[in-house]
Write a protein that holds these residues in place. Structure first.
Motif, PDB file in Angstrom:
ATOM      1  N   LEU A 134      -2.802  -7.923   5.208  1.00  0.00           N
ATOM      2  CA  LEU A 134      -3.584  -9.129   5.445  1.00  0.00           C
ATOM      3  C   LEU A 134      -2.769 -10.058   6.328  1.00  0.00           C
ATOM      4  O   LEU A 134      -1.566 -10.236   6.113  1.00  0.00           O
ATOM      5  CB  LEU A 134      -3.925  -9.821   4.125  1.00  0.00           C
ATOM      6  CG  LEU A 134      -4.748  -9.000   3.143  1.00  0.00           C
ATOM      7  CD1 LEU A 134      -4.937  -9.772   1.843  1.00  0.00           C
ATOM      8  CD2 LEU A 134      -6.094  -8.652   3.739  1.00  0.00           C
ATOM      9  N   ARG A 151      -2.676  -1.243   4.171  1.00  0.00           N
ATOM     10  CA  ARG A 151      -3.516  -2.396   4.497  1.00  0.00           C
ATOM     11  C   ARG A 151      -2.647  -3.645   4.485  1.00  0.00           C
ATOM     12  O   ARG A 151      -1.865  -3.862   3.570  1.00  0.00           O
ATOM     13  CB  ARG A 151      -4.631  -2.517   3.466  1.00  0.00           C
ATOM     14  CG  ARG A 151      -5.562  -3.662   3.738  1.00  0.00           C
ATOM     15  CD  ARG A 151      -6.719  -3.625   2.753  1.00  0.00           C
ATOM     16  NE  ARG A 151      -7.436  -4.870   2.839  1.00  0.00           N
ATOM     17  CZ  ARG A 151      -7.748  -5.612   1.796  1.00  0.00           C
ATOM     18  NH1 ARG A 151      -7.429  -5.229   0.588  1.00  0.00           N
ATOM     19  NH2 ARG A 151      -8.404  -6.740   1.956  1.00  0.00           N
ATOM     20  N   GLN A 208      -7.463  -8.656   8.589  1.00  0.00           N
ATOM     21  CA  GLN A 208      -6.851  -7.509   7.922  1.00  0.00           C
ATOM     22  C   GLN A 208      -6.664  -6.410   8.944  1.00  0.00           C
ATOM     23  O   GLN A 208      -7.379  -6.342   9.931  1.00  0.00           O
ATOM     24  CB  GLN A 208      -7.673  -7.032   6.738  1.00  0.00           C
ATOM     25  CG  GLN A 208      -8.990  -6.405   7.099  1.00  0.00           C
ATOM     26  CD  GLN A 208      -9.755  -5.952   5.869  1.00  0.00           C
ATOM     27  OE1 GLN A 208      -9.300  -6.098   4.744  1.00  0.00           O
ATOM     28  NE2 GLN A 208     -10.927  -5.393   6.084  1.00  0.00           N
TER      29      GLN A 208
END
Length: 68
Positions: free
Chosen positions: A53, A51, A44
């Motif tokens: 991933l 954010r 991440q």
């Protein structure tokens, strides 16, 4: 009975190299390692204050991104 090859487990050194690769090539900051599955190494990070991933496909060598 079918025999399947055991998935590759990445070493700490390989994970550090992937963190550097993802940071540089995906314009991400604060990339951290989350874990591994049979198919992916999961990370991440932050990009553009979001954010993100990152899943590194062990078979294809591709980085797949997921945003929230």
């Amino acid at each position: 009975m079918a025999m399947f090859p055991k998935p590759k487990t990445f070493t700490e050194e390989e994970i550090e190299e992937l963190i550097e690769y993802i940071s540089e090539n995906n314009n991400a900051k604060n990339v951290t390692y989350i874990g591994q599955t049979n198919f992916y190494v999961k990370f991440q990070g932050i990009r553009d204050s979001q954010r993100v991933l990152f899943n590194f496909d062990k078979n294809e060598g591709l980085v797949i991104e997921e945003t929230e």
